[in-house]
Design a protein around this motif. Structure first.
Motif, mmCIF file in Angstrom:
data_model
loop_
_atom_site.group_PDB
_atom_site.id
_atom_site.type_symbol
_atom_site.label_atom_id
_atom_site.label_comp_id
_atom_site.label_asym_id
_atom_site.label_seq_id
_atom_site.Cartn_x
_atom_site.Cartn_y
_atom_site.Cartn_z
ATOM 1 N N ALA A 131 -20.147 3.559 -3.269
ATOM 2 C CA ALA A 131 -18.775 3.665 -2.775
ATOM 3 C C ALA A 131 -17.887 4.392 -3.777
ATOM 4 N N ILE A 183 -10.803 -1.549 -3.831
ATOM 5 C CA ILE A 183 -11.112 -2.004 -2.476
ATOM 6 C C ILE A 183 -12.602 -2.303 -2.355
ATOM 7 N N SER A 184 -13.424 -1.452 -2.960
ATOM 8 C CA SER A 184 -14.863 -1.697 -2.941
ATOM 9 C C SER A 184 -15.178 -3.043 -3.595
ATOM 10 N N ILE A 220 -5.802 -7.740 4.077
ATOM 11 C CA ILE A 220 -6.274 -6.504 3.432
ATOM 12 C C ILE A 220 -7.063 -5.670 4.436
ATOM 13 N N LEU A 266 -5.993 -2.028 6.011
ATOM 14 C CA LEU A 266 -6.868 -0.862 5.860
ATOM 15 C C LEU A 266 -7.227 -0.274 7.219
ATOM 16 N N GLY A 281 -14.702 6.493 -3.301
ATOM 17 C CA GLY A 281 -13.805 5.554 -2.637
ATOM 18 C C GLY A 281 -12.940 4.822 -3.643
ATOM 19 N N ASN A 282 -12.034 4.023 -3.131
ATOM 20 C CA ASN A 282 -11.165 3.224 -3.995
ATOM 21 C C ASN A 282 -11.980 2.089 -4.606
ATOM 22 N N GLN A 283 -12.030 2.077 -5.935
ATOM 23 C CA GLN A 283 -12.907 1.120 -6.615
ATOM 24 C C GLN A 283 -12.420 -0.312 -6.471
ATOM 25 N N VAL A 318 -13.201 -5.645 -3.853
ATOM 26 C CA VAL A 318 -12.748 -6.725 -2.968
ATOM 27 C C VAL A 318 -13.767 -6.948 -1.849
ATOM 28 N N ALA A 319 -14.251 -5.833 -1.268
ATOM 29 C CA ALA A 319 -15.232 -5.948 -0.190
ATOM 30 C C ALA A 319 -16.486 -6.657 -0.685
ATOM 31 N N ILE A 320 -16.926 -6.313 -1.892
ATOM 32 C CA ILE A 320 -18.138 -6.931 -2.443
ATOM 33 C C ILE A 320 -17.933 -8.428 -2.656
ATOM 34 N N ILE A 364 -13.694 -4.058 5.463
ATOM 35 C CA ILE A 364 -13.014 -3.568 4.260
ATOM 36 C C ILE A 364 -13.858 -2.496 3.584
ATOM 37 N N LEU A 365 -15.165 -2.747 3.536
ATOM 38 C CA LEU A 365 -16.067 -1.811 2.870
ATOM 39 C C LEU A 365 -16.067 -0.461 3.574
ATOM 40 N N PHE A 405 0.830 -1.211 0.000
ATOM 41 C CA PHE A 405 0.000 0.000 0.000
ATOM 42 C C PHE A 405 0.861 1.257 0.000
ATOM 43 N N GLY A 460 -12.314 0.961 4.025
ATOM 44 C CA GLY A 460 -11.620 1.171 2.757
ATOM 45 C C GLY A 460 -12.435 1.967 1.768
ATOM 46 N N ALA A 461 -13.505 1.344 1.266
ATOM 47 C CA ALA A 461 -14.215 1.936 0.135
ATOM 48 C C ALA A 461 -15.118 3.092 0.561
#
Lengths: 371, 326
Positions: free
Chosen positions: B82, B92-93, A296, A300, B88-90, B95-97, A346-347, A75, A350-351
């Protein structure tokens, strides 16, 4: 001027994100028809409620420190290493080869060699995606995911067809030799003069926590040293902040990409010292069990800082251990719940970081104007 | 290797390419609008679960498919929120999904059906059956004795589920929409230079949401096909990396619909080879490890990404959140 005080950036935003993630997880538990408060208390009790629980929580946390640091280092160079899973699996191969081939007289000799080989194998598995990213611009996210699948297939082949102990049914190698077995918490207690007898101690002695935990802590310190106290770390961070500026300053993108990814892969590979050498004491299939991915979430949450990674790894170690107890107490909440929580962390951290950050920034700005 | 074996492999190539093609075109819409989507895998997985679960409970495969699409579009909306609204970082989004779908599907499947994270097997009207074209032979011994042309017709062209044909038709539709309509031009423009599109008075946010939504719809079809067409029910992690292979196919195709068709057929072919190790071993005259055949699509993906097949240039604004006031 900063929009918010540092403590709000470092602690408050991840904390709010975490609370949101747990809140949504609670809704899922509610939907399944269980009581989220009860589930949470079982989880906490199961994770940190006894010395035995700590023995497992810290063991899992050790895995996540390695994989979390791995993701963090990448990162810092603004690369997203999703390949921790495959790199850790290959690290397991390296560690297993060292432990199987050489008749170690004592673990103190075996450990450094296993550390080197675990890291080497992990780094080697990260090397090809890194090279392709650096030289040919292939997207490292997709190549590292592909290498996870390839590593899984390769390990199945090697364990089932090549390394499996003769006459054995289950897909695993022979047990490593005595001399390579790392001291566990039980051995530590014995040296303190505490025999593994009696109610509480007997259970603690079964926990897989081992000396690799210390290795993980040393790695935290070394990563901190590398990133914030060396020239190379400075170059990695500059490259991560602005590739153009880094190139202008004479930093080679190819070099930084390669080095950051090799370190990242090596750290992921080190996980095997804990999971393969420390616990299983043989190479089995699927030693990593999603730890590469949890890395991950850990990176984060920990904001890619070793201290943050340590705390986040502790949290996820507690989640995994508490989750296992939870599944035992409430079978409806399977361990897939942990994957959901991990995804939500993570969501949110992170996002959806901005979703939490923007209102907070506005709040702090408003307060500053008043004051 | 006789003609019939080749035809059988090509037939299963088509079957296996179908979900890849849907997912690949989904990624095409999303990424052409400037939104990276590595959550194809998760969207397919949740669609597979909901379509199998609803097809089983209602006994109607179409209702199942709608439920699958709804699940997939919901995750797509999350990705939109997101990456478009909150910038947001696409990656990372995405990966989360993927993780969200992996955990959620098994958890809820266990809760609904109590069969260890699977859905019960779907059959009859709860499953997409193969469509037999007029005059096509159905029994395998009839096909074996038929003329080569008839074999090809019966084995390869006839007998697929409707979604396979839909996937094939979606290719020219995608091409037409993207390259011959005003909407398509805007969508492509927003992936290259959103500032210019904004200056022209077109809403960047809504265009990107629509693109992400279309991706959700197509992933829903991919998942429905997986669970109620290709297989008979949902199983844990049944997408098995197809979302990522579709992404690789997308890059291989350089973000163009017709090339995407051929890329997906190629990957489908590799997957079908791993189902027929006997044919492969006959051909190369030594025993190829099954694991190597399994890993072949992934290895090829890396080879393709390494740029040995020409340089692939992604949409220029891909992965960048659009900030109006910049």
């Amino acid at each position: 001027m900063d929009k918010m005080p540092r403590w709000a950036d470092v602690f408050l935003t991840p904390l709010i994100s975490l609370i949101l993630a747990f809140f949504v997880s609670g809704l899922v538990v509610l939907y399944i028809g269980e009581n989220p408060i009860e589930a949470l208390s079982i989880l906490i009790e199961g994770a940190v409620g006894s010395a035995y629980a700590w023995g497992y929580t810290l063991f899992y946390a050790t895995n996540f420190i390695f994989t979390g640091l791995a993701v963090s280092v990448a990162f810092h160079a603004r690369m997203f290493n999703i390949g921790g899973e495959g790199q850790a699996a290959m690290g397991g191969l390296g560690v297993a080869l060292v432990c199987l081939m050489i008749p170690w007289p004592h673990w103190i000799l075996a450990l450094p060699v296993a550390v080197i080989f675990g890291a080497l194998f992990g780094a080697a598995w990260a090397a090809i995606p890194a090279y392709l990213q650096a030289k040919r611009g292939s997207h490292i996210v997709i190549t590292t995911i592909m290498f996870n699948f390839i590593a899984a297939a390769l390990l199945v082949y090697l364990v089932v067809e090549v390394l499996k102990a003769p006459g054995q049914m289950s897909p695993e190698t022979a047990a490593f030799q005595e001399g390579s077995n790392l001291p566990k918490i039980a051995d530590f207690l014995r040296t303190l003069g505490l025999a593994c007898e009696g109610r509480p101690l007997e259970r603690v002695c079964r926990a897989p926590l081992n000396i690799a935990f210390i290795v993980a802590l040393v790695c935290c310190w070394l990563v901190w040293l590398l990133i914030w106290r060396t020239r190379l770390g400075y170059e990695i961070r500059s490259f991560g902040h602005s590739e153009e500026a880094a190139v202008y300053a004479g930093i080679s993108p190819v070099k930084i990409t390669m080095i950051a990814m090799l370190i990242s892969g090596g750290l992921a590979g080190l996980m095997a010292v804990n999971a393969v050498m420390g616990e299983a004491e043989r190479l089995v299939l699927d030693t990593v069990q999603g730890a590469g991915f949890i890395g991950i979430a850990v990176a984060l949450m920990g904001r890619s800082h070793p201290v943050g990674v340590f705390l986040a790894a502790l949290l996820f170690g507690a989640l995994v251990q508490g989750g296992a107890e939870l599944e035992f107490e409430i079978p409806a909440i399977t361990r897939d719940m942990i994957v959901v929580i991990q995804a939500l962390v993570i969501l949110f951290t992170g996002a959806l970081d901005n979703m939490v950050r923007m209102p907070l920034e506005r709040m702090f700005l408003a307060r500053r104007k008043v004051g | 290797m006789d003609l019939l074996t080749i035809l059988q492999i090509l037939d299963s190539t088509l079957r296996l390419a179908t979900p890849l093609l849907f997912a690949c075109l989904a990624g095409l819409f999303s990424e052409r609008s400037g939104i990276f989507d590595i959550g194809l895998e998760g969207k397919m997985l949740i669609a597979a679960f909901f379509s199998a679960a609803f097809a089983y409970t209602t006994g109607n495969v179409w209702l199942g498919m709608l439920a699958g699409i709804a699940g997939s579009v919901a995750l797509a909306a999350l990705h939109g929120v997101a990456s478009v609204t909150f910038r947001g970082n696409q990656l990372i989004s995405g990966v989360a999904i993927n993780f969200l779908a992996a955990g959620f599907t098994v958890l809820i499947a266990q809760n609904w059906f109590g069969q260890g994270g699977r859905t019960p097997a779907v059959a009859g009207p709860a499953r997409f059956e193969g469509l037999n074209w007029p005059g096509a032979l159905e029994k395998s011994e009839d096909i074996r004795n038929a003329s080569p042309l008839m074999q090809a017709y019966s084995e390869l062209i006839s007998g697929h589920t409707i979604l396979t044909y839909v996937a094939l038709i979606t290719v020219p539709i995608t091409w037409y929409v993207l390259f011959r309509t005003r909407f398509g031009l805007r969508l492509r423009a927003v992936g290259e230079n959103p500032g210019a599109v904004d200056t022209a008075g077109i809403n960047v946010t809504s265009l990107r949401y629509i693109a992400v939504g279309i991706a959700g719809l197509l992933c829903g079809l991919a998942g429905a096909y997986l669970a109620t067409g290709l297989a008979a029910g949902f199983g844990k992690d049944m997408t098995a990396g197809r979302g990522f292979i579709a992404l690789a196919a997308l890059i291989f195709a350089k973000w163009r619909p017709w090339y995407a068709l051929f890329a997906c057929l190629l990957f489908g072919f590799l997957q079908s080879l791993s189902l027929r190790p006997d044919a492969v071993n006959n051909l190369v005259r030594f025993e190829v490890p099954g694991q190597l055949l399994d890993a072949l699509p992934y290895i090829l993906t890396v080879v393709i990404l390494a740029g040995f097949v020409g340089k692939a240039i992604p949409p220029r604004a891909g992965g960048e959140p659009y900030v109006k006031e910049r």
